[in-house]
Design a protein around this motif. Structure first.
Motif: not given
Length: 360
Positions: A86-97
């Motif tokens: 989640i930290i490496n793949f999901v969180a960056p996308v959510v933060q960018r969105q």
């Protein structure tokens, strides 16, 4: 005098209300206990939720001759792996969105103001009542913005408090998974055989109720989140992952959750392209139809046996009293209380003579 059921019920009610009154006038005695329970509520509840999700894995490993301690460590490794993903793949996308969404908010506000101005220019086709409502919203927009800002600040403060208590969850979870099965036998040692049997039956019923709700709701919400994400990607909706995660969390709230999760998606779709608001609604309806007619009946069934009207009433009351947390926990709390009352009622019925006098 006390042989009639009506008299016994009346006396029981009087004693209950007397006890409540005595507790209310001596509440200063219980305040330290309440403060202690409040302090440990978040880690215990959080660990309890994860316990019911992961305990089947530990039980399955134990059946495969894996020691419970080793099974607990394996579960922790799986949780750590999921968090890492989640930290490496999901969180960056959510933060960018989320950053893109924050940057687009001023543009959405400008478009909303232009839309209101267009409505005002066409007063001849707008009903007076609707126009007054719009004008009232525009006049009080700053007040609404201040309230929303204050609410966001309050939520952020609660999040920090939750994060602090969140670090205690792994410690509670470890001992729940490793030694949780010892609790019932330990307490039963202090009870008579008949009461121990009743206590074991009660705890088994409560455990079944909580497991049915938490495990079922987790699986159902996860399926809904995945379906929403796929649907939002197909229609090309912006912030698809963030909106799908929001829908996943909101789906934990029975009945009202799906409607709450649809609001941000429809708003985002409307400002991106008005037709996307329609498609976002279609995606939500399709996902909920699949969930309610296919997934939920097979995953959860009728384990809680709670009437839909009762669920709606509880949610409305809990939302007004305890806010968002009340919406999340009112249904399992009600189910547990219902299980306890039903258990003691059946135990009481067993002790009654076969020919009991009528109530009236």
């Amino acid at each position: 005098m006390f042989e009639k059921k009506s008299i016994r019920i009346l006396v029981t009610l009087i004693l209950i209300f007397t006890l409540i009154y005595l507790v209310s006038i001596t509440r200063f005695i219980f305040e330290p206990v309440g403060a202690y329970l409040t302090a440990i509520a978040v880690p215990i509840i959080g660990a309890g939720i994860i316990f019911y999700i992961t305990n089947p894995i530990v039980n399955w490993l134990e059946k495969k001759k894996v020691p419970r301690f080793a099974g607990t460590l394996i579960v922790f490794l799986l949780i750590l792996l999921i968090i890492t993903i989640i930290i490496n793949f999901v969180a960056p996308v959510v933060q960018r969105q989320f950053s893109n969404f924050v940057e687009s908010v001023p543009k959405m506000v400008d478009n909303a103001e232009k839309l209101f101005e267009m409505w005002q220019e066409n007063q001849n086709i707008i009903p007076p009542q609707f126009e007054n409502t719009i004008q009232n919203v525009m006049d009080n927009f700053s007040q609404y913005a201040e309230r929303i800002t204050a609410s966001i600040i309050g939520v952020i403060g609660q999040i920090f408090s939750f994060v602090f208590a969140f670090f205690l969850i792994p410690f509670f979870l470890f001992f729940m998974l490793k030694d949780g099965y010892k609790f019932v036998p330990f307490v039963s040692n202090f009870l008579s055989p008949s009461k121990a049997k009743s206590f074991k039956k009660l705890t088994a019923n409560i455990n079944h109720t909580l497991a049915s709700f938490i495990q079922g709701q987790f699986i159902v919400s996860l399926c809904v989140g995945i379906m929403l994400y796929i649907g939002y990607l197909i229609i090309g909706l912006d912030y698809s992952l963030s909106l799908a995660l929001f829908g996943l969390v909101m789906n934990f709230i029975p009945f009202l959750g799906p409607f709450l999760s649809a609001i941000p998606a429809i708003i985002v779709g409307f400002f991106q392209d008005p037709i996307l608001a329609v498609w976002a609604t279609v995606v939500m309806v399709v996902a909920q139809q699949i969930e309610s007619n296919l997934i939920s009946p097979n995953v959860m069934g009728r384990a809680l046996s709670i009437h839909p009207l009762t669920v709606i009433t509880l949610i409305l009351a809990a939302g007004g009293i305890a806010g968002f947390l009340g919406l999340l926990f009112v249904i399992p709390a009600y189910a547990v209380v219902k299980t306890i009352i039903a258990h003691f009622y059946h135990e009481w019925e067993k002790k009654q003579p076969e020919e009991d006098p009528d109530l009236f």
